[in-house]
Design an enzyme around this catalytic site. Structure first.
Site, PDB file in Angstrom:
ATOM      1  N   GLU A 195       4.201  -4.665   7.725  1.00 44.87           N
ATOM      2  CA  GLU A 195       3.117  -3.977   8.249  1.00 44.87           C
ATOM      3  C   GLU A 195       3.571  -3.631   9.962  1.00 44.87           C
ATOM      4  O   GLU A 195       3.525  -2.641  10.405  1.00 44.87           O
ATOM      5  CB  GLU A 195       1.564  -4.437   8.025  1.00 44.87           C
ATOM      6  N   GLU A 217       0.070  -9.528  -0.599  1.00 44.87           N
ATOM      7  CA  GLU A 217      -1.251  -9.771  -0.414  1.00 44.87           C
ATOM      8  C   GLU A 217      -2.116 -10.017  -1.823  1.00 44.87           C
ATOM      9  O   GLU A 217      -2.661 -10.905  -2.020  1.00 44.87           O
ATOM     10  CB  GLU A 217      -1.884  -8.892   0.479  1.00 44.87           C
ATOM     11  N   ALA A 221       1.043  -1.258  -0.173  1.00 45.90           N
ATOM     12  CA  ALA A 221      -0.148  -0.154  -0.065  1.00 45.90           C
ATOM     13  C   ALA A 221       0.823   1.089   0.014  1.00 45.90           C
ATOM     14  O   ALA A 221       2.284   1.308   0.507  1.00 45.90           O
ATOM     15  CB  ALA A 221      -0.857  -0.011   1.263  1.00 45.90           C
ATOM     16  N   GLY A 237       0.740  -5.037   1.010  1.00 48.42           N
ATOM     17  CA  GLY A 237      -0.404  -5.362  -0.016  1.00 48.42           C
ATOM     18  C   GLY A 237       0.052  -6.087  -1.193  1.00 48.42           C
ATOM     19  O   GLY A 237      -0.666  -6.495  -2.156  1.00 48.42           O
TER      20      GLY A 237
HETATM   21  N1  CO8 Z   1       4.588   3.391  -0.374  1.00 54.41           N
HETATM   22  C1  CO8 Z   1       4.795   4.660  -0.767  1.00 54.41           C
HETATM   23  N2  CO8 Z   1       5.917   4.757  -1.470  1.00 54.41           N
HETATM   24  C2  CO8 Z   1       6.906   3.850  -1.710  1.00 54.41           C
HETATM   25  C3  CO8 Z   1       6.547   2.565  -0.915  1.00 54.41           C
HETATM   26  C4  CO8 Z   1       5.335   2.439  -0.457  1.00 54.41           C
HETATM   27  N3  CO8 Z   1       4.830   1.063   0.151  1.00 54.41           N
HETATM   28  N4  CO8 Z   1       7.646   1.520  -1.263  1.00 54.41           N
HETATM   29  C5  CO8 Z   1       8.427   2.201  -1.928  1.00 54.41           C
HETATM   30  N5  CO8 Z   1       8.212   3.666  -2.107  1.00 54.41           N
HETATM   31  C6  CO8 Z   1       8.828   4.979  -2.452  1.00 54.41           C
HETATM   32  C7  CO8 Z   1      10.069   5.466  -1.709  1.00 54.41           C
HETATM   33  O1  CO8 Z   1       9.383   6.060  -0.816  1.00 54.41           O
HETATM   34  C8  CO8 Z   1      10.958   5.933  -2.733  1.00 54.41           C
HETATM   35  O2  CO8 Z   1      10.221   7.149  -3.286  1.00 54.41           O
HETATM   36  P1  CO8 Z   1      11.255   8.494  -3.041  1.00 54.41           P
HETATM   37  O3  CO8 Z   1      12.271   8.117  -4.073  1.00 54.41           O
HETATM   38  O4  CO8 Z   1      10.134   9.429  -3.510  1.00 54.41           O
HETATM   39  O5  CO8 Z   1      11.623   8.350  -1.583  1.00 54.41           O
HETATM   40  C9  CO8 Z   1      10.912   5.034  -3.874  1.00 54.41           C
HETATM   41  O6  CO8 Z   1       9.502   4.367  -4.033  1.00 54.41           O
HETATM   42  C10 CO8 Z   1      12.000   4.018  -3.948  1.00 54.41           C
HETATM   43  O7  CO8 Z   1      11.782   3.355  -2.853  1.00 54.41           O
HETATM   44  P2  CO8 Z   1      13.354   3.266  -1.856  1.00 54.41           P
HETATM   45  O8  CO8 Z   1      14.239   4.348  -2.077  1.00 54.41           O
HETATM   46  O9  CO8 Z   1      12.670   3.124  -0.558  1.00 54.41           O
HETATM   47  O10 CO8 Z   1      13.941   1.933  -2.411  1.00 54.41           O
HETATM   48  P3  CO8 Z   1      14.999   0.791  -1.992  1.00 54.41           P
HETATM   49  O11 CO8 Z   1      15.131  -0.039  -3.085  1.00 54.41           O
HETATM   50  O12 CO8 Z   1      15.896   1.414  -1.088  1.00 54.41           O
HETATM   51  O13 CO8 Z   1      13.997  -0.022  -0.864  1.00 54.41           O
HETATM   52  C11 CO8 Z   1      12.034  -1.217  -0.349  1.00 54.41           C
HETATM   53  C12 CO8 Z   1      12.988  -0.840  -1.325  1.00 54.41           C
HETATM   54  C13 CO8 Z   1      12.774  -2.362   0.686  1.00 54.41           C
HETATM   55  C14 CO8 Z   1      10.748  -1.971  -0.921  1.00 54.41           C
HETATM   56  C15 CO8 Z   1      11.417  -0.148   0.430  1.00 54.41           C
HETATM   57  O14 CO8 Z   1      11.110   0.894  -0.542  1.00 54.41           O
HETATM   58  C16 CO8 Z   1      10.615  -0.278   1.496  1.00 54.41           C
HETATM   59  O15 CO8 Z   1      10.632  -0.789   2.546  1.00 54.41           O
HETATM   60  N6  CO8 Z   1       9.317   0.136   1.203  1.00 54.41           N
HETATM   61  C17 CO8 Z   1       7.779  -0.169   1.820  1.00 54.41           C
HETATM   62  C18 CO8 Z   1       7.470  -1.501   2.054  1.00 54.41           C
HETATM   63  C19 CO8 Z   1       6.320  -1.755   3.232  1.00 54.41           C
HETATM   64  O16 CO8 Z   1       6.403  -1.403   4.212  1.00 54.41           O
HETATM   65  N7  CO8 Z   1       5.340  -2.312   2.352  1.00 54.41           N
HETATM   66  C20 CO8 Z   1       4.025  -2.248   3.280  1.00 54.41           C
HETATM   67  C21 CO8 Z   1       3.093  -1.096   3.126  1.00 54.41           C
HETATM   68  S1  CO8 Z   1       1.727  -1.246   4.522  1.00 54.41           S
HETATM   69  C22 CO8 Z   1       0.570  -2.408   3.375  1.00 54.41           C
HETATM   70  O17 CO8 Z   1       0.819  -2.743   2.088  1.00 54.41           O
HETATM   71  C23 CO8 Z   1      -0.472  -2.455   4.113  1.00 54.41           C
HETATM   72  C24 CO8 Z   1      -1.662  -3.139   3.228  1.00 54.41           C
HETATM   73  C25 CO8 Z   1      -3.257  -2.917   3.696  1.00 54.41           C
HETATM   74  C26 CO8 Z   1      -3.433  -1.487   3.479  1.00 54.41           C
HETATM   75  C27 CO8 Z   1      -4.621  -1.001   4.378  1.00 54.41           C
HETATM   76  C28 CO8 Z   1      -5.243   0.450   3.870  1.00 54.41           C
HETATM   77  C29 CO8 Z   1      -6.013   1.198   4.767  1.00 54.41           C
END
Ligand code: CO8
Length: 255
Positions: A130, A110, A62, A107
């Protein structure tokens, strides 16, 4: 549009394409995905393949930046909407394949769990992180992950939020296969292993297996008897058995 749809032979191909955010699922993308899955229902296809654009990610989950400072009712509504969109994959008449070509977190994983099959490229990394955000999985992870890999392993992934790689995912049974080469071609090749069979038979078999973890075994056996009997009613069953006797390849007509 961040959700692309095209047809490759007899397979519908959905590509999540929001590479600057690692194909993260904004609410707008969830809505687009819903419309796209609805369009797949109208296509003359025998399987669905879902993957992420670019070399880094299937889907990073997400869009975390959208989740903050919203009323609780909106959070619940978003969780339920995401669940409903992903459930549409269960209800598709054709089997779906998630080609996890890089990160699949939250997500994103998922979404893959809602598909019938999951394949992973060697660089794939998966997790439900999460818990690290102070949250819990909301798009089906707490329900589908234990059904796929068992309670203990699912509990570990969800409570530690740890990342697993493709080989571990294969060992856990989270993915069906780890693939080399072009991910889309690998996904299409996998689809071709079942897409030539009778669509009604594929649907009956899928339905019975899907119910295996939701009903007691006796009820499940009744479902098996029901769909098994229905399969015998199809012309394809007659064709399949005749082709076996005549030592030729069956020609199924989905009827
Ligand atoms: N949301 C928004 N932006 C994201 C996300 C995300 N999940 N993941 C990556 N991005 C963005 C980063 O912010 C970055 O953007 P910017 O350059 O503008 O800062 C760009 O993508 C590239 O990401 P990174 O620089 O972090 O890339 P890396 O290669 O260093 O790292 C990772 C990759 C490890 C995947 C890292 O980006 C990360 O940890 N991302 C988040 C993963 C995460 O926690 N996902 C779970 C999200 S919660 C969820 O899915 C809940 C589902 C239910 C939702 C219910 C809704 C109410």
């Amino acid at each position: 549009m961040s959700v692309k749809l095209e047809q490759r032979g007899d397979v519908a191909l959905i590509v999540l394409d929001r590479q600057d955010a690692l194909n993260a699922l904004s609410f707008a993308i969830i809505a687009e995905l819903e419309k796209t899955i609805d369009r797949v229902k109208e296509m003359p296809v025998r399987a669905l393949l879902i993957t992420g654009a670019g070399p880094k990610a299937f889907c990073a989950g997400a869009d975390i930046k959208e989740l903050r400072n919203r009323p609780l009712a909106a959070q619940r509504q978003a969780i339920e909407h995401g669940q409903a969109v992903f459930a549409k994959l269960d209800d598709l008449s054709v089997a779906s394949i998630a080609m996890i070509n890089g990160y699949a977190f939250g997500g994103g994983l998922e979404l893959a769990l809602a598909c019938t099959f999951r394949l992973a490229t060697r660089n794939a990394k998966m997790g439900l992180p999460e818990i690290k955000l102070g949250l819990t999985p909301g798009y089906g992870g707490t329900q589908r992950l234990p059904r796929v890999i068992g309670e203990a392993r699912a509990m570990e992934m969800i409570l530690t939020g740890r990342t697993i790689d493709a080989e571990e995912a294969l060992r856990l049974g989270l993915v069906n296969r780890v693939v080399d080469g072009d991910p889309i071609e690998a996904g299409l090749a996998f689809a071709s292993e079942f897409s030539g069979y009778s669509l009604p038979a594929l649907k009956f078999a899928r339905e019975a297996v899907q119910r295996a973890f939701t009903v007691p075994v006796r009820e499940g056996l009744k479902i098996e008897a029901d769909v098994g009997t229905l399969a015998y009613r199809t012309a394809d069953a007659e064709e399949g058995m005749a082709a076996f006797s005549e030592k030729r390849k069956a020609v199924f007509r989905d009827e």
